[in-house]
Design a protein around this motif. Structure first.
Motif, PDB file in Angstrom:
ATOM      1  N   SER A   1       0.833  -1.198   0.000  1.00 45.25           N
ATOM      2  CA  SER A   1       0.000   0.000   0.000  1.00 45.25           C
ATOM      3  C   SER A   1       0.872   1.256   0.000  1.00 45.25           C
ATOM      4  O   SER A   1       2.056   1.219   0.349  1.00 45.25           O
ATOM      5  N   THR A   2       0.264   2.373  -0.377  1.00 42.01           N
ATOM      6  CA  THR A   2       0.999   3.639  -0.411  1.00 42.01           C
ATOM      7  C   THR A   2       1.555   3.987   0.966  1.00 42.01           C
ATOM      8  O   THR A   2       2.712   4.396   1.105  1.00 42.01           O
ATOM      9  N   SER A   3       0.746   3.800   2.005  1.00 37.45           N
ATOM     10  CA  SER A   3       1.205   4.136   3.359  1.00 37.45           C
ATOM     11  C   SER A   3       2.342   3.215   3.793  1.00 37.45           C
ATOM     12  O   SER A   3       3.289   3.654   4.468  1.00 37.45           O
ATOM     13  N   PHE A   4       2.279   1.939   3.420  1.00 34.40           N
ATOM     14  CA  PHE A   4       3.343   0.998   3.771  1.00 34.40           C
ATOM     15  C   PHE A   4       4.635   1.376   3.050  1.00 34.40           C
ATOM     16  O   PHE A   4       5.716   1.392   3.640  1.00 34.40           O
ATOM     17  N   ARG A   5       4.544   1.722   1.771  1.00 30.59           N
ATOM     18  CA  ARG A   5       5.731   2.122   1.019  1.00 30.59           C
ATOM     19  C   ARG A   5       6.356   3.386   1.607  1.00 30.59           C
ATOM     20  O   ARG A   5       7.584   3.498   1.711  1.00 30.59           O
ATOM     21  N   GLU A   6       5.517   4.349   2.017  1.00 29.83           N
ATOM     22  CA  GLU A   6       6.036   5.582   2.608  1.00 29.83           C
ATOM     23  C   GLU A   6       6.731   5.296   3.936  1.00 29.83           C
ATOM     24  O   GLU A   6       7.763   5.897   4.248  1.00 29.83           O
ATOM     25  N   ARG A   7       6.168   4.374   4.706  1.00 24.88           N
ATOM     26  CA  ARG A   7       6.788   4.034   5.989  1.00 24.88           C
ATOM     27  C   ARG A   7       8.151   3.383   5.770  1.00 24.88           C
ATOM     28  O   ARG A   7       9.127   3.685   6.465  1.00 24.88           O
TER      29      ARG A   7
ATOM     30  N   VAL B   1       6.364  -9.182  -0.478  1.00 27.11           N
ATOM     31  CA  VAL B   1       5.988  -8.418  -1.676  1.00 27.11           C
ATOM     32  C   VAL B   1       7.100  -7.410  -1.951  1.00 27.11           C
ATOM     33  O   VAL B   1       7.509  -6.669  -1.057  1.00 27.11           O
ATOM     34  N   CYS B   2       7.583  -7.385  -3.182  1.00 22.82           N
ATOM     35  CA  CYS B   2       8.674  -6.495  -3.562  1.00 22.82           C
ATOM     36  C   CYS B   2       8.122  -5.206  -4.159  1.00 22.82           C
ATOM     37  O   CYS B   2       7.166  -5.229  -4.948  1.00 22.82           O
ATOM     38  N   HIS B   3       8.726  -4.083  -3.778  1.00 29.90           N
ATOM     39  CA  HIS B   3       8.391  -2.783  -4.382  1.00 29.90           C
ATOM     40  C   HIS B   3       9.435  -2.526  -5.463  1.00 29.90           C
ATOM     41  O   HIS B   3      10.506  -1.984  -5.210  1.00 29.90           O
ATOM     42  N   PHE B   4       9.116  -2.924  -6.690  1.00 28.75           N
ATOM     43  CA  PHE B   4      10.097  -2.863  -7.770  1.00 28.75           C
ATOM     44  C   PHE B   4      10.417  -1.436  -8.200  1.00 28.75           C
ATOM     45  O   PHE B   4      11.426  -1.201  -8.841  1.00 28.75           O
ATOM     46  N   GLY B   5       9.578  -0.477  -7.848  1.00 35.34           N
ATOM     47  CA  GLY B   5       9.836   0.896  -8.245  1.00 35.34           C
ATOM     48  C   GLY B   5      10.745   1.663  -7.308  1.00 35.34           C
ATOM     49  O   GLY B   5      11.075   2.823  -7.573  1.00 35.34           O
ATOM     50  N   ALA B   6      11.175   1.050  -6.218  1.00 39.20           N
ATOM     51  CA  ALA B   6      12.003   1.746  -5.231  1.00 39.20           C
ATOM     52  C   ALA B   6      13.470   1.727  -5.630  1.00 39.20           C
ATOM     53  O   ALA B   6      13.911   0.888  -6.421  1.00 39.20           O
TER      54      ALA B   6
ATOM     55  N   THR C   1      13.630  -3.145  -1.942  1.00 40.25           N
ATOM     56  CA  THR C   1      12.623  -2.866  -0.927  1.00 40.25           C
ATOM     57  C   THR C   1      11.585  -3.978  -0.933  1.00 40.25           C
ATOM     58  O   THR C   1      10.949  -4.238  -1.957  1.00 40.25           O
ATOM     59  N   ILE C   2      11.417  -4.639   0.215  1.00 40.45           N
ATOM     60  CA  ILE C   2      10.484  -5.760   0.334  1.00 40.45           C
ATOM     61  C   ILE C   2       9.717  -5.615   1.638  1.00 40.45           C
ATOM     62  O   ILE C   2      10.297  -5.297   2.683  1.00 40.45           O
ATOM     63  N   GLY C   3       8.420  -5.867   1.586  1.00 45.92           N
ATOM     64  CA  GLY C   3       7.591  -5.832   2.777  1.00 45.92           C
ATOM     65  C   GLY C   3       6.816  -7.123   2.941  1.00 45.92           C
ATOM     66  O   GLY C   3       6.625  -7.878   1.985  1.00 45.92           O
ATOM     67  N   ALA C   4       6.372  -7.373   4.148  1.00 44.85           N
ATOM     68  CA  ALA C   4       5.505  -8.511   4.471  1.00 44.85           C
ATOM     69  C   ALA C   4       4.224  -7.943   5.063  1.00 44.85           C
ATOM     70  O   ALA C   4       4.151  -7.705   6.276  1.00 44.85           O
TER      71      ALA C   4
END
Length: 203
Positions: free
Chosen positions: A68-74, A110-115, A119-122
């Motif tokens: 999510s956008t908030s997760f990516r920002e965090r 889940v990988c954030h490929f645009g970072a 960058t990977i989050g669970a």
């Protein structure tokens, strides 16, 4: 219509004509790294699993398909639980078979490929990591949450390289329903989850 399944439906594989082939995406709870099953029928049904860049996604919910956008920002701004400088180089995006194995051994990533960097989050537990290059073979790694995702990555990468850095895997399908992914030397293996039954399935 598109779909992804946790394992190859044997009923579909058995309907192949001699010499027939079928393709289907095997989805995991780590949808960033899909696998494509290639099933062929010669004298018997044989299959292999290939790591691919793009594939269909199982319907597991938008929040588990993308960060999510908030997760990516965090992830981008928080200080995290700890920071370390590492000389371990993360596997390249092109080493897809390693990432496919990671998704099975350590699910829910889940990988954030645009970072920038890695960058990977669970989303399931709120863990995350970011790794950014800060010099020659030197990475600044920030980790947060109960999981150490950086350690999980290198655990699987080491096992994958010990297996010869395979690009594809064998897919063994037992007539009783069990399915297992393995390398040619059987040094890296995992079992696929069963296909969930629905109320309309015949017992």
């Amino acid at each position: 219509m598109s779909f992804a399944v946790p394992q190859v439906p044997l009923a579909l594989a058995s309907q192949l004509a001699p010499g027939g082939r079928a393709l289907m995406t095997l989805g995991t709870s780590s949808p960033s790294w899909p696998g494509l099953a290639l099933i062929t029928k010669t004298g018997e049904v044989e299959a292999e699993l290939q790591a691919v860049e793009f594939g269909h996604r199982g319907g597991v919910g938008f929040d588990r398909l993308f960060l999510s956008t908030s997760f990516r920002e965090r992830i981008a701004t928080d200080e995290g639980r700890w920071i370390q400088h590492s000389r371990l180089v993360p596997p390249a995006d092109t080493e897809r078979a390693m990432w496919l194995a990671l998704g099975h051994f350590h699910p829910g990533l889940v990988c954030h490929f645009g970072a920038d960097g890695l960058t990977i989050g669970a989303p399931g537990c709120g863990s995350w990591m970011r790794a950014r290059p800060v010099g020659h073979r030197r990475w600044e790694v920030t980790v947060d949450g109960p999981r150490d995702i950086w350690a999980e990555i290198h655990d699987v990468a080491e096992r994958w390289r010990a297996a010869g850095s395979p690009h594809t895997y064998r897919l063994q399908m037992d007539p009783a329903g069990a399915q297992r992914v393995t390398t040619s030397c059987n040094t890296l293996t995992w079992s696929l989850p069963d296909i969930p039954r629905t109320s309309g399935d015949v017992q």
